[in-house]
Scaffold this active site. Structure first.
Site, mmCIF file in Angstrom:
data_model
loop_
_atom_site.group_PDB
_atom_site.id
_atom_site.type_symbol
_atom_site.label_atom_id
_atom_site.label_comp_id
_atom_site.label_asym_id
_atom_site.label_seq_id
_atom_site.Cartn_x
_atom_site.Cartn_y
_atom_site.Cartn_z
ATOM 1 N N GLU A 77 1.053 -1.615 -0.118
ATOM 2 C CA GLU A 77 0.085 0.343 -0.123
ATOM 3 C C GLU A 77 0.746 1.221 0.067
ATOM 4 O OE1 GLU A 77 -2.493 -1.040 3.395
ATOM 5 O OE2 GLU A 77 -4.406 -1.003 1.938
ATOM 6 N N GLU A 131 -3.039 -10.089 3.637
ATOM 7 C CA GLU A 131 -4.275 -10.133 4.926
ATOM 8 C C GLU A 131 -5.488 -10.791 4.916
ATOM 9 O OE1 GLU A 131 -3.436 -7.456 2.847
ATOM 10 O OE2 GLU A 131 -2.708 -5.867 3.798
HETATM 11 C C1 1HE Z 1 7.504 -8.399 12.235
HETATM 12 C C2 1HE Z 1 6.254 -7.957 10.499
HETATM 13 C C3 1HE Z 1 5.207 -7.635 10.807
HETATM 14 C C4 1HE Z 1 7.664 -9.267 10.802
HETATM 15 N N1 1HE Z 1 4.387 -7.203 11.813
HETATM 16 N N2 1HE Z 1 6.695 -7.483 13.022
HETATM 17 N N3 1HE Z 1 2.195 -8.146 5.942
HETATM 18 C C5 1HE Z 1 2.610 -9.451 6.251
HETATM 19 O O1 1HE Z 1 2.116 -10.523 6.735
HETATM 20 C C6 1HE Z 1 3.875 -9.846 6.971
HETATM 21 C C7 1HE Z 1 4.799 -10.719 7.318
HETATM 22 N N4 1HE Z 1 5.580 -11.092 7.686
HETATM 23 C C8 1HE Z 1 6.722 -11.877 7.072
HETATM 24 O O2 1HE Z 1 5.542 -11.597 6.426
HETATM 25 C C9 1HE Z 1 8.567 -12.155 6.985
HETATM 26 O O3 1HE Z 1 8.693 -11.814 8.366
HETATM 27 C C10 1HE Z 1 8.964 -11.291 6.303
HETATM 28 C C11 1HE Z 1 8.676 -12.516 5.034
HETATM 29 C C12 1HE Z 1 8.418 -9.275 6.166
HETATM 30 C C13 1HE Z 1 10.110 -11.664 6.602
HETATM 31 O O4 1HE Z 1 10.718 -12.953 7.225
HETATM 32 P P1 1HE Z 1 12.102 -12.735 7.639
HETATM 33 O O5 1HE Z 1 12.812 -14.289 8.096
HETATM 34 O O6 1HE Z 1 13.654 -12.168 7.323
HETATM 35 O O7 1HE Z 1 12.180 -12.429 8.911
HETATM 36 P P2 1HE Z 1 11.795 -12.808 10.456
HETATM 37 O O8 1HE Z 1 12.142 -13.431 10.786
HETATM 38 O O9 1HE Z 1 9.236 -13.071 9.819
HETATM 39 O O10 1HE Z 1 10.963 -11.293 10.942
HETATM 40 C C14 1HE Z 1 12.043 -10.557 11.621
HETATM 41 C C15 1HE Z 1 11.292 -9.929 12.492
HETATM 42 O O11 1HE Z 1 10.690 -8.683 12.660
HETATM 43 C C16 1HE Z 1 10.093 -10.544 13.918
HETATM 44 O O12 1HE Z 1 10.758 -9.904 15.277
HETATM 45 P P3 1HE Z 1 11.619 -10.565 16.038
HETATM 46 O O13 1HE Z 1 10.787 -9.730 18.232
HETATM 47 O O14 1HE Z 1 10.818 -11.815 16.571
HETATM 48 O O15 1HE Z 1 12.966 -10.359 15.393
HETATM 49 C C17 1HE Z 1 9.383 -10.381 13.198
HETATM 50 O O16 1HE Z 1 8.148 -11.143 14.419
HETATM 51 C C18 1HE Z 1 8.810 -9.409 12.773
HETATM 52 N N5 1HE Z 1 7.870 -8.888 11.480
HETATM 53 N N6 1HE Z 1 7.091 -8.737 10.144
HETATM 54 C C19 1HE Z 1 5.292 -7.269 13.777
HETATM 55 N N7 1HE Z 1 4.241 -6.936 9.692
HETATM 56 C C20 1HE Z 1 -3.999 -0.594 7.844
HETATM 57 S S1 1HE Z 1 -3.923 -2.576 7.524
HETATM 58 C C21 1HE Z 1 -2.890 -2.894 6.685
HETATM 59 C C22 1HE Z 1 -3.370 -4.538 6.987
HETATM 60 C C23 1HE Z 1 -1.221 -5.331 6.484
HETATM 61 O O17 1HE Z 1 -0.347 -5.056 6.278
HETATM 62 S S2 1HE Z 1 -1.380 -6.719 7.006
HETATM 63 C C24 1HE Z 1 0.116 -7.274 7.102
HETATM 64 C C25 1HE Z 1 0.792 -7.852 6.412
#
Ligand code: 1HE
Length: 264
Positions: free
Chosen positions: A113, A133
């Site tokens: 977005e 989402e």
């Molecule tokens: C996060 C987030 C997040 C990572 N919010 N903390 N978005 C999603 O569904 C994407 C969710 N994220 C992922 O699928 C993956 O993290 C990634 C593909 C982006 C990256 O993977 P990777 O293996 O490099 O990293 P990771 O181990 O998954 O994440 C590293 C850290 O970032 C980890 O935190 P830690 O404290 O365990 O180290 C994750 O929890 C954190 N992290 N993504 C919070 N999104 C106004 S409406 C909008 C609607 C949306 O956007 S829905 C979200 C969609």
């Protein structure tokens, strides 16, 4: 105090903003959206183009799902969050200053977005796009139904959301999510280098032309034809009477201006 979400700098008349939360994959919490809103509300007048980049391997993982989980927001709370995203991203899209986004790794959910509000999107071979989402029990709320659907079509957005399918850089380029893909044989530059090169070029356009391009075309596309043509005429009349138009036209009349040539 926590680190700022946005690192800002300038190179001549180009503003550079860098998403700075790589440890959380540049996910967007309320403070991050407030910083984006603040930056785009107060762009200094000498800035002609903005380059948006991100630290780390991923451009942006969208909504901060941990904050969202922990806050247990009500419908009204989340409606306000969405309005905040809409306000901030509208300032990117309609602020009158061209914004170029350099995209690496995940450009997903709210990250897509955010990218959809930029005017030029440059991917590299690591870039991937998704709207997960639907598979997380939530819905887009940062403008995808308007901005992203306009880029790829409503039908494609429905399919992407239902399936959670991930598009690679080339697939994203075919649908218009990226205008360029870098780090390839055909285009060996980095996304940042190409972004800077395009920013420098776009900065040489007349300020009013850039304003008209980025703030009228998308709006006119939302209008009925009659109103659109009327608005286009008005916009053109304002741009055509801008300060340096005569000088630029004289260059062409005097055969000093560049010609439009096919790519060699
Ligand atoms: C996060 C987030 C997040 C990572 N919010 N903390 N978005 C999603 O569904 C994407 C969710 N994220 C992922 O699928 C993956 O993290 C990634 C593909 C982006 C990256 O993977 P990777 O293996 O490099 O990293 P990771 O181990 O998954 O994440 C590293 C850290 O970032 C980890 O935190 P830690 O404290 O365990 O180290 C994750 O929890 C954190 N992290 N993504 C919070 N999104 C106004 S409406 C909008 C609607 C949306 O956007 S829905 C979200 C969609």
């Amino acid at each position: 105090m926590s680190e700022p979400f946005l690192i800002t700098s300038e190179m001549d008349n180009i503003g550079i903003i860098t998403l700075n939360r790589a440890s959380k994959r540049n996910s967007l919490d309320e403070a991050a959206i407030a910083e984006i809103d603040d930056y785009f509300s107060n762009v200094p007048s000498h800035i002609r183009v903005i380059l948006m980049t991100a630290e780390g391997d991923h451009f942006c993982a969208g909504l901060d799902l941990k904050e969202h989980h922990d806050k247990e927001r009500s419908a009204v709370d989340f409606l306000r969050v969405c309005q905040g995203w809409h306000r901030a991203f509208d300032k990117i899209q309609h602020g009158g200053i061209p914004v170029i986004a350099c995209l690496q790794g995940a450009v997903v959910g709210g990250g897509l977005e955010l990218a959809s509000a930029a005017h030029v999107r440059i991917a590299d071979t690591s870039t991937f796009f998704a709207l997960p989402e639907g598979t997380r029990g939530i819905f887009t709320g940062g403008g995808a139904t308007v901005r992203t659907a306009k880029i790829i079509s409503a039908s494609r957005m429905v399919e992407l959301m239902l399936t959670g399918r991930v598009l690679n850089a080339q697939e994203g380029e075919r649908l218009g999510l990226a205008h360029y893909v870098c780090n390839t044989e055909d285009n060996p530059k980095t996304a940042y280098d190409l972004g800077l090169e395009l920013a420098r070029k776009i900065a040489t356009n007349a300020v009013l032309s850039n304003y008209a391009i980025v703030s009228s075309i998308n709006r006119i596309a939302d209008m009925a034809s009659t109103e659109g043509l009327f608005a286009e005429g008005l916009m053109a009349a304002v741009v055509q009477t801008g300060g340096d138009v005569q000088e630029r036209l004289s260059e062409f009349v005097n055969k000093k201006a560049h010609k439009v040539r096919p790519k060699s």
